[in-house]
Write an enzyme that holds these catalytic residues in place. Structure first.
Site, PDB file in Angstrom:
ATOM      1  N   ILE A  55      46.968  40.899  49.681  1.00 43.46           N
ATOM      2  CA  ILE A  55      47.481  41.580  48.493  1.00 43.46           C
ATOM      3  C   ILE A  55      47.972  40.530  47.502  1.00 43.46           C
ATOM      4  O   ILE A  55      48.771  39.661  47.853  1.00 43.46           O
ATOM      5  CB  ILE A  55      48.626  42.546  48.871  1.00 43.46           C
ATOM      6  CG1 ILE A  55      48.188  43.448  50.035  1.00 43.46           C
ATOM      7  CG2 ILE A  55      49.055  43.356  47.658  1.00 43.46           C
ATOM      8  CD1 ILE A  55      46.921  44.242  49.774  1.00 43.46           C
ATOM      9  N   GLU A  56      47.505  40.623  46.261  1.00 41.87           N
ATOM     10  CA  GLU A  56      47.830  39.577  45.283  1.00 41.87           C
ATOM     11  C   GLU A  56      48.270  40.132  43.927  1.00 41.87           C
ATOM     12  O   GLU A  56      48.305  39.392  42.945  1.00 41.87           O
ATOM     13  CB  GLU A  56      46.620  38.642  45.111  1.00 41.87           C
ATOM     14  CG  GLU A  56      46.186  37.973  46.409  1.00 41.87           C
ATOM     15  CD  GLU A  56      45.135  36.902  46.214  1.00 41.87           C
ATOM     16  OE1 GLU A  56      45.095  36.317  45.112  1.00 41.87           O
ATOM     17  OE2 GLU A  56      44.363  36.637  47.153  1.00 41.87           O
TER      18      GLU A  56
END
Length: 462
Positions: free
Chosen positions: A146-147
């Site tokens: 997740i970014e």
């Protein structure tokens, strides 16, 4: 019986500190092969499929792999499904990664994330669904890459997945791929609230990469008392990340410094298609297994082929001799061809000098793990242009001492070189301006006091 052996093999693999975990699916190397090809040819023990880049409305993206779809539009990747089973039979662990740097994903609440856990389990895990992108293949777990800095729901999703895993007939794993700044802005809550099996820490594209402010200790402190394994996340090539790619010698040095950490799990790579190019992935594996140490460098080097450069119609030739010693705790220095006999010879010198006093080849000594005796190499004779009195006429004899040279051989050493050149009157640049050293030439200049010496010399001769 065979299933039990495969499970035991998988457990031993994930517990090892010599693992390679590699992302596959985004074709960072430009010539991505099938998942099955990499399982058969690479040393990677964990392969992470990237990405499930859209959720809760499902969207899969594997670049140049998987072109099929179900009637709903969801990707149908039968070949990948077949490869997953083949890889697992070879003892590989296959994870499906959620997120990525781009994509349309995220949750509005924990309850939405908990509900989505059922979707993941049924479509990719041990559950049942009419549309399974990998058919009957079952992945070994899920990775959170997740970014987007929105942490809503991921701890709840992982907790619910653990409940589903407990009903399965094999081992499942959860991992995260945080950026190296600690704590990570996108999966920090997940990592603090849920027990994960792996962290594939991205030590690139940030200030905390290996060749900058490397912060392994921050992550090691986080892992203390947990069963999580930390992976040294690296780009597979200089083109697969914005910054942070490092050479093998740097990786070896860092691995040697952290391999004793009980939380160290191995190296993770973005991505396998780029790391396979040039054999970098195999070199990393050798570095982890201890068989990739570079050969010890020779303690002496023969002179380079003489280099000839021309400036303004004048030609100069030079050879560099290097003598390297490895003696712990010693010092280093340098000398140049600049003694009295050489100066006298330059006054009446012919095109070939007959002076026998020449500079001692420079010796550089520095500490290394395996000391060897220093050696010396005979230096070439200096030459001077014809009839060169006090630098008044055609040529100027220049003695040049190079600054420190850092060798490219994979060892910690410092090499000094002494270089003697003969240059023309218009020679203003260093012969080695394109080399990996910086030379500063200092030519003999005409001093006005020499004019007083001429009448005195004439009086003596008369």
């Amino acid at each position: 019986m065979i299933l039990n052996l495969i499970i035991l093999l998988a457990i031993s693999i994930v517990a090892s500190a010599s693992n390679i975990a590699a992302y596959w699916g985004q074709n960072a190397g430009g010539d991505q092969q099938t998942l099955g090809d990499y399982c058969s040819s690479s040393p990677a023990s964990i392969i992470i499929l990237s990405f499930l880049d859209g959720f809760p409305n499902l969207s899969l993206n594997f670049a140049n792999q998987c072109s099929g779809t179900f009637s709903s539009g969801l990707a149908h990747c039968s070949q990948i499904g077949s490869d997953i089973k083949s890889c697992q039979q070879q003892g590989k662990t296959i994870l499906l990664s959620l997120g990525g740097a781009t994509g349309n994903y995220g949750f509005s609440s924990d309850s939405e994330a908990v509900q989505f856990a059922g979707t993941l389990w049924n479509k990719f895990g041990g559950g049942k669904d009419s549309e399974r992108p990998f058919d009957d293949a079952i992945v070994d777990g899920f990775d959170f890459d997740i970014e987007n800095k929105d942490q809503t729901g991921y701890a709840a999703l992982a907790t619910q997945l653990r409940k589903y895993f407990s009903t399965g007939t094999k081992s499942y794993y959860l991992s995260a791929a945080p950026q190296c700044p600690y704590p990570d802005e996108s999966v920090g809550d997940l990592m603090s609230q849920v027990d994960l099996d792996f962290a594939f820490i991205q030590f690139y594209n940030n200030y905390c990469s290996l060749n900058q402010q490397f912060n392994w200790n921050s992550w090691s402190n986080y892992a203390r008392g947990k069963s999580i394994k930390l992976y040294l996340g690296l780009p597979g090539s200089s083109s697969s990340a914005g910054s942070g790619f490092v050479g093998l010698s740097t990786v070896q040095r860092v691995v040697a410094s952290i391999k004793g950490d009980s939380s160290f799990g191995g190296i993770s790579i973005w991505d396998i298609s780029s790391a396979e190019n040039g054999g970098y992935l195999n070199q990393l594996y050798q570095a982890l297994s201890g068989s990739g140490s570079p050969a010890a460098p020779s303690n002496s080097y023969q002179p380079n082929t003489p280099l000839t450069r021309t400036y303004g119609g004048s030609t100069a030739t030079a050879s560099a001799y290097i003598s390297v010693g490895f003696t712990a705790g010693a010092t280093h220095g340098s000398t140049t061809t600049n003694d009295l006999l050489a100066w006298i010879d330059s006054l009446f010198g012919s095109s070939q000098s007959s002076v026998q006093q020449y500079a001692t080849p420079v010796q550089s000594v520095t500490a290394t793990p395996q000391p060897v005796a220093a050696t010396t190499t005979s230096a070439p004779k200096p030459t001077a242009s014809a009839f060169n009195w006090f630098g008044w006429f055609d040529g100027t004899t220049t003695s040049t001492t190079l600054q420190t040279v850092y060798s490219t051989v994979p060892a910690d050493q410092t090499v000094y070189v002494t270089l003697t050149t003969t240059v023309g009157s218009q020679m203003l640049q260093s012969l080695f301006d394109k080399r990996d050293v910086i030379a500063e030439a200092k030519s003999t200049n005409l001093q006005i006091c020499w004019l007083l010496f001429i009448p005195l010399l004439a009086l003596i001769c008369s």
